[in-house]
Design a protein around this motif. Structure first.
Motif: not given
Length: 303
Positions: A201-209
């Motif tokens: 996955p990529t951080n730009a496309y998800l909520d870390l929570a």
């Protein structure tokens, strides 16, 4: 076998070495620095070099061609598309391309795979399915099919989305090519758990929570398929900028000093369960960003 004794939801990574890599643009504007950046990353200790794959964008070059160039100009690093869209690359040709790149690289290829994104751009470029739901179902069929195509015997396949007759994508890759899937939503996470060797996955496309829940979905799908969730590598594409001159943030981008990055990556590893990281610089000179990552961040994250 599915249902034959559920495996515990435990992902043991202590015996697996972490990987650290970079994501490089496929832009013709930056082509002159592509090989230089890959070689610099390898020199500084990178394990992996990836190239984004968006064939439908006129602003990007064709990724598998660039990967073939990179395997000829590097000696040690793994190379991967980040990630190849199944909608534009049918399984037989993906299998053939992957086996060829594994052969010419001496075993350094990883197949990053997904359905393409932004998905709405793929039909206009000849994408196989008009809707993302069909594309996800096709990916579910495609991954086991690709592995069968790498086998010693020619195969027949009469599936919902793909039909092959006496097909073989040799030479058989040695070692086996890992397949990492880029996924975020429930159905794609289930495909990842059932079939993939890695989650990308990529951080730009998800909520870390949301990350612990996404891991859980992958784990449960793996268990239902009779697979050990601990065998699925968890690789995080981290987009952002390393600089003391940008406001610190850690959400859809990671921006800030090298110390800020070290703290964040340790958290991604220890709390969020990622075992490997791909640095995706979004500002500044790519070569300088790579140098900062491997000289001031990577050595201090550990493991």
């Amino acid at each position: 076998m599915p249902g034959a004794g559920r495996l515990p939801t435990v992902r043991t990574m202590s015996e697996r070495r972490s990987l650290y890599g970079v994501a490089l643009p496929a832009s013709p504007r930056h082509f002159g620095r592509l090989v230089e950046s890959a070689r610099l990353a390898e020199e500084l200790g990178a394990d992996l070099v990836t190239v984004s794959d968006h064939p439908y964008l006129p602003s990007e070059l064709e990724t598998f061609t660039l990967l073939a160039l990179l395997v000829g100009r590097t000696e040690r690093v793994l190379v991967a598309p980040n990630v190849a869209p199944l909608t534009l690359r049918p399984p037989a040709m993906l299998a053939k391309s992957a086996s060829t790149l594994q052969f010419v690289s001496g075993g350094r290829f990883v197949l990053g795979l997904g359905v393409g994104g932004p998905y709405e751009l793929t039909p206009g470029f000849g994408g196989a399915w008009p809707g993302i739901g069909q594309a996800i179902s096709a990916l579910d069929e495609a991954i086991p099919l690709i592995r069968r195509l790498w086998g010693p015997e020619s195969i027949d396949h009469d599936g919902t989305y793909f039909r092959l007759k006496q097909a073989n994508a040799g030479p058989a890759p040695e070692p086996d090519v890992p397949i990492w899937v880029g996924s975020f939503k429930p159905r794609m996470l289930a495909v990842t758990g059932r079939h993939a060797d890695g989650w990308l996955p990529t951080n730009a496309y998800l909520d870390l929570a949301e990350v612990p829940e996404l891991h859980r979905r992958i784990d449960e799908a793996a268990q239902a398929a009779g697979r050990d969730p601990g065998r699925i590598r968890r690789v995080f594409n981290v987009m952002g900028t390393i600089s003391d001159r940008v406001p610190e943030r850690n959400d859809r981008l990671l921006n800030g000093s090298a110390r800020h990055w070290v703290t964040a990556l340790r958290d991604y590893r220890d709390r969020l369960g990622f075992d490997s990281f791909v640095f995706w610089p979004v500002q500044g000179d790519v070569r300088e960003q790579i140098r900062l990552f491997f000289e001031q961040v990577h050595p201090h994250v550990g493991r």
